[in-house]
Design a protein around this motif. Sequence first.
Motif, mmCIF file in Angstrom:
data_model
loop_
_atom_site.group_PDB
_atom_site.id
_atom_site.type_symbol
_atom_site.label_atom_id
_atom_site.label_comp_id
_atom_site.label_asym_id
_atom_site.label_seq_id
_atom_site.Cartn_x
_atom_site.Cartn_y
_atom_site.Cartn_z
ATOM 1 N N LYS A 96 0.809 -1.144 0.021
ATOM 2 C CA LYS A 96 -0.157 -0.100 0.303
ATOM 3 C C LYS A 96 0.317 0.944 0.100
ATOM 4 N N LYS A 97 1.766 1.465 1.055
ATOM 5 C CA LYS A 97 2.686 2.280 0.582
ATOM 6 C C LYS A 97 3.346 2.986 -0.502
ATOM 7 N N LYS A 99 2.845 1.846 -3.242
ATOM 8 C CA LYS A 99 1.980 2.360 -4.313
ATOM 9 C C LYS A 99 1.093 3.497 -4.205
ATOM 10 N N ASN A 100 1.169 3.921 -2.580
ATOM 11 C CA ASN A 100 0.379 5.591 -2.398
ATOM 12 C C ASN A 100 2.105 5.673 -2.983
ATOM 13 N N ASP A 101 3.521 5.890 -2.917
ATOM 14 C CA ASP A 101 4.555 6.535 -3.332
ATOM 15 C C ASP A 101 4.509 6.858 -5.097
ATOM 16 N N PHE A 103 1.549 6.299 -7.491
ATOM 17 C CA PHE A 103 0.814 7.211 -7.567
ATOM 18 C C PHE A 103 1.154 8.588 -7.504
ATOM 19 N N LYS A 104 1.996 9.009 -7.082
ATOM 20 C CA LYS A 104 2.437 10.536 -6.787
ATOM 21 C C LYS A 104 3.938 10.498 -7.660
#
Length: 326
Positions: A96-97, A99-101, A103-104
């Motif tokens: 999840k982390k 992915k967040n990185d 996507f940014k």
Amino acid sequence: MFNINNEDKFYVSDSNNSSINAIHEFIIKNSTFLPNEIPKEVGVLKSFDITINEGRVTNDNKLKYDFTIEEYQDVQNEIRHSLKEYLRKSSKFSLKKIKNDVFKSIKQKDIINNPKIDNLFKAIIYQENIIQLGEEVFEIYILKESLIKELNIIEVAKSKAKGNVKISAELLNKIIATKSFTKPDGTIGYMSEEQKASVYTSANRDETLSIVEGVAGAGKSSTMSVIKEAYEIMGFSAFGIALSWNAAGVLANETKMETRAMDSFLSVAEKNVLNGEDPFNKPTLIIVDEAGLIGTNQMDRFLKVVKASSQTIKIILSGDSTQLSP
């Protein structure tokens, strides 16, 4: 580990207790060993139900492919960059982390809403020799190399020592009886029951490795002094290791024994092993201070050096699990 005293937060743990065994069995049972490699060429990635080509649509403008090569490479590069950053701090990471990185950072922002974006993430993650820990819903992953090292560490922790490392209760009691100190009010104090329990649990056993855990001020230094004295009486040399030279200096002052920083110790000991020489010249007690700050790679290297020795070695890992690695 088991809690001896909630108020003092002083803990002791032996290398053969149910906690270590349970962790070991959990890892074996719940780790999904993934393919080392998947097809990287343009085409259908069958294992992950995604397709990649130069464009998403065919000549008649019908959507046929899930991702373009450019999108695939963009996500792959960002995942690798994010992985590199996380793995500097820990051998485990959350998808999840990652992915967040990603996507940014990715240039191809429109693919975030692609219904098969999770498949693409997993396809790329699996190429990096990654293993999933536990159930898929947790999305926790680890490098296969790191997991193997951690399993090796657990195996050493469960192993019996090559020679006799068990100190008799009689000798331990005799040394403990000599330990006293003056309290602030002028009265004489002695080792607490928690400290005594940690001495017995660590030294009155035949395993290679034992753990003593306690918060700062819990009395680990006094406990180590008793253990050190007992092993020296039994003919062992005593040696201390800490993560840094500063910490090694503190340990030396507290225990009055030779100490070294972990990197310094490994640089010499590994050369000895490489040259076919024993890194130790007699039975040795090794006290590793602030052991919770020692990373997996260093601990694995350290235990390999110990395993390579023909001498009888006893290891005490001392520290506080609430401390965080730098």
